[in-house]
Design a protein around this motif. Structure first.
Motif, PDB file in Angstrom:
ATOM      1  N   THR A  94       0.784  -1.088   0.043  1.00 46.26           N
ATOM      2  CA  THR A  94       0.065  -0.128  -0.116  1.00 46.26           C
ATOM      3  C   THR A  94       0.820   1.284  -0.028  1.00 46.26           C
ATOM      4  O   THR A  94       1.649   1.456   0.709  1.00 46.26           O
ATOM      5  N   HIS A  96       1.853   4.941   0.717  1.00 44.87           N
ATOM      6  CA  HIS A  96       1.341   5.796   1.666  1.00 44.87           C
ATOM      7  C   HIS A  96       2.173   7.159   1.568  1.00 44.87           C
ATOM      8  O   HIS A  96       3.156   7.205   0.744  1.00 44.87           O
ATOM      9  N   PHE A  99       6.090   7.708   5.552  1.00 45.80           N
ATOM     10  CA  PHE A  99       6.379   6.521   6.185  1.00 45.80           C
ATOM     11  C   PHE A  99       5.862   6.318   7.586  1.00 45.80           C
ATOM     12  O   PHE A  99       5.487   5.501   8.132  1.00 45.80           O
ATOM     13  N   ASP A 101       2.747   7.013   8.329  1.00 46.39           N
ATOM     14  CA  ASP A 101       1.644   6.809   8.409  1.00 46.39           C
ATOM     15  C   ASP A 101       1.440   5.102   8.080  1.00 46.39           C
ATOM     16  O   ASP A 101       0.467   4.554   8.052  1.00 46.39           O
ATOM     17  N   ASP A 102       2.372   4.495   7.762  1.00 45.39           N
ATOM     18  CA  ASP A 102       2.430   3.242   7.429  1.00 45.39           C
ATOM     19  C   ASP A 102       2.337   2.260   8.496  1.00 45.39           C
ATOM     20  O   ASP A 102       3.239   2.328   9.572  1.00 45.39           O
ATOM     21  N   ASP A 103       1.243   1.312   8.731  1.00 42.40           N
ATOM     22  CA  ASP A 103       0.967   0.382   9.772  1.00 42.40           C
ATOM     23  C   ASP A 103       1.732  -0.728   9.653  1.00 42.40           C
ATOM     24  O   ASP A 103       1.629  -1.767  10.685  1.00 42.40           O
ATOM     25  N   LEU A 104       2.557  -1.117   8.424  1.00 43.04           N
ATOM     26  CA  LEU A 104       2.994  -2.207   8.315  1.00 43.04           C
ATOM     27  C   LEU A 104       2.211  -3.416   8.045  1.00 43.04           C
ATOM     28  O   LEU A 104       2.695  -4.554   8.285  1.00 43.04           O
ATOM     29  N   ASP A 106       0.907  -4.814   5.897  1.00 46.38           N
ATOM     30  CA  ASP A 106       1.195  -5.979   4.702  1.00 46.38           C
ATOM     31  C   ASP A 106       2.553  -6.580   4.483  1.00 46.38           C
ATOM     32  O   ASP A 106       2.830  -7.196   3.732  1.00 46.38           O
ATOM     33  N   VAL A 152       6.829   2.939  -0.758  1.00 39.55           N
ATOM     34  CA  VAL A 152       6.493   1.662  -0.480  1.00 39.55           C
ATOM     35  C   VAL A 152       7.765   0.834   0.071  1.00 39.55           C
ATOM     36  O   VAL A 152       8.454   0.138  -0.431  1.00 39.55           O
ATOM     37  N   THR A 154       8.184  -1.427   2.603  1.00 39.67           N
ATOM     38  CA  THR A 154       8.486  -2.968   2.825  1.00 39.67           C
ATOM     39  C   THR A 154       8.495  -3.428   1.266  1.00 39.67           C
ATOM     40  O   THR A 154       9.402  -4.469   1.205  1.00 39.67           O
ATOM     41  N   THR A 198      -3.997   2.552  -2.158  1.00 39.68           N
ATOM     42  CA  THR A 198      -5.035   2.318  -1.457  1.00 39.68           C
ATOM     43  C   THR A 198      -6.417   2.278  -2.375  1.00 39.68           C
ATOM     44  O   THR A 198      -6.568   2.886  -3.601  1.00 39.68           O
TER      45      THR A 198
END
Length: 275
Positions: A94, A96, A99, A101-104, A106, A152, A154, A198
Motif C-alpha cells: 500500500t 502511503h 512512512f 503513516d505506514d502501519d506495516l 502488509d 512503499v 516494505t 489504497t
C-alpha cells in the motif's frame, strides 16, 4: 537465435500476466516447455491453452513453500526435468504519503511472496538441478531494491533482500553448476503498480498511476517506454547457454534509470533555423 531453449524445461511463477507472461511467451517461442504458475487460474489456463502442448498451467501461491516445491515436481513429472527456474511472482504494498503513516499491516504478506517465495523456488529448483547437471535460476527483483526512495518501504526492502539472497545463493550453488542471477526491471507498465495504492475510484487510481509514470519517464535516460518483452529478452539471455559463465549478477532493465537521471539537451538548430 531460433530455438535457443530447445530441449529445456522451465518454471515461471507469476506467469499469467505482465512480465511473467512475457517471459513465458518468449521461452516457448524459443523451444522451451514451460510450467506456468500463478494464483490467477483463468488467465493462466487461457495462456497455456493459447501456447499449446509446450505449456502447462498450475495454480500456485508462492507464499506456500509446499506449493512451490510441487511446481518442481510437476515440471519433472510432466516434461521430464527442470533446467530453468524463474522466480517472478511478486506483489507491491500500500502506498502511503509518509512512512510515519505506514502501519506495516502488509509486511508479512509482501515478505512471504517476494522473499520467501524466491528463496523456496531457488532452493527447490537447485535441489533438482544439483544432481542433474546444473541449471539457471532467475530471480526478479526491482530497481526499487537498488535505489533508495519512499512510498512503499516494505516492497523496497523485500526487493533488496532478493538481491542479497541471489548473490549469496550464486556463490554457494556454483559448485553444482547452478547459476543464480537477478533481473531488476524499472518503468515497465504492469498491473503490479495498481496494488501500490489504497482502494480508490478507478479515475483516481488512473491519475495516481499516471503521476508515478510521469516521474519515472522524466528520470529515465532512454526515452522509449520499457515493455515486458524487454525483460523477457534479458531472461532469455540468462536462461540460455550464452550466459554459461555468468552468475551472481543483477541486471537492471530500466532504460538507464539506476545509472543516473536523464540529461535532456536541446536539439541543435540547423543553419537554416539560425538564419
Amino acid at each position: 537465435m531460433a530455438n535457443e531453449l530447445a530441449g529445456k524445461v522451465a518454471v515461471v511463477t507469476g506467469g499469467a500476466s505482465g512480465i511473467g507472461r512475457g517471459i513465458v511467451e518468449r521461452f516457448v517461442a524459443e523451444g522451451a516447455r514451460v510450467v506456468i504458475a500463478d494464483r490467477d487460474g483463468e488467465r493462466g489456463s487461457d495462456l497455456a491453452a493459447e501456447l499449446g502442448s509446450n505449456a502447462l498451467f498450475r495454480t500456485a501461491d508462492v507464499a506456500d513453500q509446499e506449493q512451490v516445491g510441487a511446481l518442481v515436481d510437476v515440471a519433472v513429472e510432466h516434461f521430464g526435468g527442470l533446467h530453468i527456474m524463474v522466480n517472478n511472482a511478486g506483489i507491491s504494498g500500500t502506498m502511503h504519503n509518509r512512512f510515519l503513516d505506514d502501519d506495516l499491516a502488509d509486511f508479512d504478506k509482501i515478505m512471504a511472496v517476494n522473499v520467501l517465495g524466491v528463496m523456496a523456488g531457488t532452493r527447490d529448483a537447485a535441489r533438482h538441478m544439483a544432481s542433474h547437471g546444473g541449471g539457471s535460476i532467475i530471480n526478479l527483483t526491482s530497481i526499487g531494491g537498488i535505489q533508495a526512495g519512499g512510498g512503499v518501504m516494505t516492497y523496497r526492502a523485500s526487493k533488496s533482500a532478493v538481491i542479497q539472497f541471489t548473490k549469496s545463493a550464486a556463490i554457494e550453488l556454483a559448485h553444482y553448476e547452478v547459476r543464480v542471477n537477478a533481473i531488476a526491471p524499472g518503468n515497465i507498465p504492469t498491473p503490479l503498480l495498481q496494488s501500490a495504492s489504497t482502494e480508490t475510484e478507478s479515475a483516481e487510481l488512473k491519475r495516481f498511476e499516471e503521476r508515478i509514470r510521469e516521474t519515472m519517464r522524466a528520470d529515465r535516460p532512454l526515452q522509449r517506454e520499457g515493455t515486458p518483452d524487454d525483460v523477457a529478452e534479458a531472461a532469455l539471455y540468462l536462461a540460455g547457454d550464452r550466459s554459461r559463465y555468468v552468475t551472481g549478477v543483477v541486471l537492471p532493465v530500466d532504460g538507464g534509470t539506476v545509472a543516473g537521471k536523464a540529461i535532456r539537451r536541446r536539439a541543435k538548430r540547423t543553419e537554416d533555423q539560425t538564419n
